[in-house]
Design an enzyme around this catalytic site. Sequence first.
Site, PDB file in Angstrom:
ATOM      1  N   SER A 277       0.878  -1.168   0.000  1.00  0.00           N
ATOM      2  CA  SER A 277       0.000   0.000   0.000  1.00  0.00           C
ATOM      3  C   SER A 277       0.915   1.218   0.000  1.00  0.00           C
ATOM      4  O   SER A 277       1.906   1.266  -0.742  1.00  0.00           O
ATOM      5  CB  SER A 277      -0.936  -0.047   1.212  1.00  0.00           C
ATOM      6  OG  SER A 277      -1.722   1.106   1.291  1.00  0.00           O
TER       7      SER A 277
ATOM      8  N   TYR B 171      -4.964   7.820  -6.254  1.00  0.00           N
ATOM      9  CA  TYR B 171      -3.901   6.884  -5.846  1.00  0.00           C
ATOM     10  C   TYR B 171      -4.128   6.412  -4.398  1.00  0.00           C
ATOM     11  O   TYR B 171      -4.166   5.210  -4.124  1.00  0.00           O
ATOM     12  CB  TYR B 171      -2.539   7.571  -5.990  1.00  0.00           C
ATOM     13  CG  TYR B 171      -1.392   6.801  -5.384  1.00  0.00           C
ATOM     14  CD1 TYR B 171      -0.990   5.571  -5.910  1.00  0.00           C
ATOM     15  CD2 TYR B 171      -0.692   7.288  -4.269  1.00  0.00           C
ATOM     16  CE1 TYR B 171       0.064   4.858  -5.346  1.00  0.00           C
ATOM     17  CE2 TYR B 171       0.353   6.587  -3.708  1.00  0.00           C
ATOM     18  CZ  TYR B 171       0.736   5.375  -4.245  1.00  0.00           C
ATOM     19  OH  TYR B 171       1.769   4.671  -3.685  1.00  0.00           O
TER      20      TYR B 171
ATOM     21  N   LYS C 239      -5.290   2.726  -2.807  1.00  0.00           N
ATOM     22  CA  LYS C 239      -4.535   2.058  -1.735  1.00  0.00           C
ATOM     23  C   LYS C 239      -5.421   1.848  -0.493  1.00  0.00           C
ATOM     24  O   LYS C 239      -5.310   0.829   0.181  1.00  0.00           O
ATOM     25  CB  LYS C 239      -3.278   2.862  -1.375  1.00  0.00           C
ATOM     26  CG  LYS C 239      -2.247   2.965  -2.503  1.00  0.00           C
ATOM     27  CD  LYS C 239      -1.610   1.634  -2.870  1.00  0.00           C
ATOM     28  CE  LYS C 239      -0.340   1.807  -3.704  1.00  0.00           C
ATOM     29  NZ  LYS C 239       0.222   0.527  -4.161  1.00  0.00           N
TER      30      LYS C 239
HETATM   31  N1  LIG Z   1       8.593   4.883  -3.544  1.00  0.00           N
HETATM   32  C1  LIG Z   1       7.689   5.400  -2.757  1.00  0.00           C
HETATM   33  O1  LIG Z   1       7.879   6.498  -2.237  1.00  0.00           O
HETATM   34  C2  LIG Z   1       6.442   4.629  -2.438  1.00  0.00           C
HETATM   35  C3  LIG Z   1       5.721   5.011  -1.304  1.00  0.00           C
HETATM   36  C4  LIG Z   1       4.569   4.295  -0.976  1.00  0.00           C
HETATM   37  C5  LIG Z   1       4.180   3.220  -1.754  1.00  0.00           C
HETATM   38  N2  LIG Z   1       4.906   2.876  -2.872  1.00  0.00           N
HETATM   39  C6  LIG Z   1       4.427   1.721  -3.642  1.00  0.00           C
HETATM   40  O2  LIG Z   1       5.507   0.839  -3.887  1.00  0.00           O
HETATM   41  C7  LIG Z   1       5.220   0.044  -5.033  1.00  0.00           C
HETATM   42  C8  LIG Z   1       6.443  -0.040  -5.922  1.00  0.00           C
HETATM   43  O3  LIG Z   1       6.751   1.256  -6.407  1.00  0.00           O
HETATM   44  P1  LIG Z   1       8.225   1.838  -6.386  1.00  0.00           P
HETATM   45  O4  LIG Z   1       8.263   2.924  -5.400  1.00  0.00           O
HETATM   46  O5  LIG Z   1       9.216   0.751  -6.277  1.00  0.00           O
HETATM   47  O6  LIG Z   1       8.292   2.553  -7.816  1.00  0.00           O
HETATM   48  P2  LIG Z   1       8.925   2.069  -9.218  1.00  0.00           P
HETATM   49  O7  LIG Z   1      10.399   1.987  -9.079  1.00  0.00           O
HETATM   50  O8  LIG Z   1       8.370   3.000 -10.217  1.00  0.00           O
HETATM   51  O9  LIG Z   1       8.359   0.596  -9.431  1.00  0.00           O
HETATM   52  C9  LIG Z   1       7.028   0.371  -9.808  1.00  0.00           C
HETATM   53  C10 LIG Z   1       6.941  -1.030 -10.367  1.00  0.00           C
HETATM   54  O10 LIG Z   1       5.563  -1.330 -10.639  1.00  0.00           O
HETATM   55  C11 LIG Z   1       5.507  -1.845 -11.951  1.00  0.00           C
HETATM   56  N3  LIG Z   1       4.193  -1.709 -12.564  1.00  0.00           N
HETATM   57  C12 LIG Z   1       3.425  -0.618 -12.757  1.00  0.00           C
HETATM   58  N4  LIG Z   1       2.280  -0.939 -13.375  1.00  0.00           N
HETATM   59  C13 LIG Z   1       2.303  -2.284 -13.563  1.00  0.00           C
HETATM   60  C14 LIG Z   1       1.425  -3.229 -14.132  1.00  0.00           C
HETATM   61  N5  LIG Z   1       0.236  -2.878 -14.673  1.00  0.00           N
HETATM   62  N6  LIG Z   1       1.776  -4.540 -14.138  1.00  0.00           N
HETATM   63  C15 LIG Z   1       2.965  -4.929 -13.611  1.00  0.00           C
HETATM   64  N7  LIG Z   1       3.853  -4.090 -13.094  1.00  0.00           N
HETATM   65  C16 LIG Z   1       3.529  -2.776 -13.061  1.00  0.00           C
HETATM   66  C17 LIG Z   1       6.587  -1.109 -12.712  1.00  0.00           C
HETATM   67  O11 LIG Z   1       6.859  -1.792 -13.921  1.00  0.00           O
HETATM   68  P3  LIG Z   1       7.475  -1.073 -15.242  1.00  0.00           P
HETATM   69  O12 LIG Z   1       8.965  -1.036 -15.034  1.00  0.00           O
HETATM   70  O13 LIG Z   1       7.066  -1.940 -16.365  1.00  0.00           O
HETATM   71  O14 LIG Z   1       6.878   0.322 -15.322  1.00  0.00           O
HETATM   72  C18 LIG Z   1       7.699  -1.169 -11.689  1.00  0.00           C
HETATM   73  O15 LIG Z   1       8.309  -2.434 -11.702  1.00  0.00           O
HETATM   74  C19 LIG Z   1       3.994   0.676  -5.690  1.00  0.00           C
HETATM   75  O16 LIG Z   1       2.853  -0.095  -5.393  1.00  0.00           O
HETATM   76  C20 LIG Z   1       3.904   2.053  -5.034  1.00  0.00           C
HETATM   77  O17 LIG Z   1       2.587   2.537  -4.998  1.00  0.00           O
HETATM   78  C21 LIG Z   1       6.016   3.562  -3.221  1.00  0.00           C
END
Ligand SMILES: NC(=O)c1ccc[n+]([C@@H]2O[C@H](COP(=O)([O-])OP(=O)(O)OC[C@H]3O[C@@H](n4cnc5c(N)ncnc54)[C@H](OP(=O)(O)O)[C@@H]3O)[C@@H](O)[C@H]2O)c1
Length: 286
Positions: free
Chosen positions: A138, A152, A156
């Site tokens: 989340s 968003y 979540k």
């Molecule tokens: N970083 C933060 O500050 C933060 C904070 C709270 C929550 N989150 C959550 O953490 C999770 C991972 O994000 P991240 O921060 O690591 O960012 P990220 O580096 O942009 O990674 C996002 C990942 O999700 C994949 N993705 C997006 N849409 C998809 C789909 N339809 N099917 C399969 N894969 C998909 C992307 O694939 P592609 O490479 O193909 O685009 C990428 O591998 C997300 O759920 C995000 O909401 C992040």
Amino acid sequence: MSNNNKKVWLITGSSTGFGRSLAEAVLAHGDSLVATARKPEQLNELINKYPESAKAVRLDVTNQLEVKAAVDDTLEAFGRIDVLVNNAGYGLIGALEEVSDEQIRRNFETNLFGAINTIRAVLPIMRQQKSGHILNMSAIAGFSNELGFSIYGGAKFALEGVSEAVYGEVAPLGIKVTIVEPGPFRTDFIGRSLDRAETSIDDYQKTVGKFLQFLDKIEGSQPGDPDKAAQALIQVVNSKNPPLRLVLGKYAYNKFRKKIKSLTAELDVWEQIAANTDFETAKANS
Ligand SMILES: NC(=O)c1ccc[n+]([C@@H]2O[C@H](COP(=O)([O-])OP(=O)(O)OC[C@H]3O[C@@H](n4cnc5c(N)ncnc54)[C@H](OP(=O)(O)O)[C@@H]3O)[C@@H](O)[C@H]2O)c1
């Protein structure tokens, strides 16, 4: 869990960020992994490093057929699934009026329905095993939302609601569920992955605009380290009593505490109104 204590993981969205860090940590830890990505060739280096214990599979979580195939591939490769990590997801920034209908639906398709798809595909296997752990990524915005994250954060919040109920439904069957709530972490979340509103309305500059400025300002210097988050997740998966909610990073922790305080204060003020809406007979029995 398998006999030798080594677990089999299935992770969505392993190309970059949390998913990638966790994939690397899981393999370094000695567990087996099916790492999934929309472009699985991005995982070649990882797979070549761990040819025995790692497999890459193409998976867009919005595609039900690919979800089923990824689950089948995991079973075929390693015979079981101990940990599912619903990590795939992305942000959408803009006031509710500024984002398009298509952006809204696409965001829910990935952040909510994508996770629901994989949970439903994996549960029959975990029920048969009488064990398993589902981690749903989340965000702190899924518990205490930000201005500009209505959709968003809304997706979540919905994922958290689903997770809370599933947690109780599957606990007696030996399956665990953990909701993960990170604050800002240094991944591609604010950069390439963030979907931005297609239109801009001046009236929201002081609210949503301010939060967007904050995001752009912290891009590249977010306090959270995804490699440390990966270690925390491995620790939680190996703990006897994993939490329903795991908050990651001080920013998220402080926000969570602040929300609980304000919820409690509001509840206290309105307690009488709540109680007065019950039938007199019910009041007497409570
Ligand atoms: N970083 C933060 O500050 C933060 C904070 C709270 C929550 N989150 C959550 O953490 C999770 C991972 O994000 P991240 O921060 O690591 O960012 P990220 O580096 O942009 O990674 C996002 C990942 O999700 C994949 N993705 C997006 N849409 C998809 C789909 N339809 N099917 C399969 N894969 C998909 C992307 O694939 P592609 O490479 O193909 O685009 C990428 O591998 C997300 O759920 C995000 O909401 C992040």
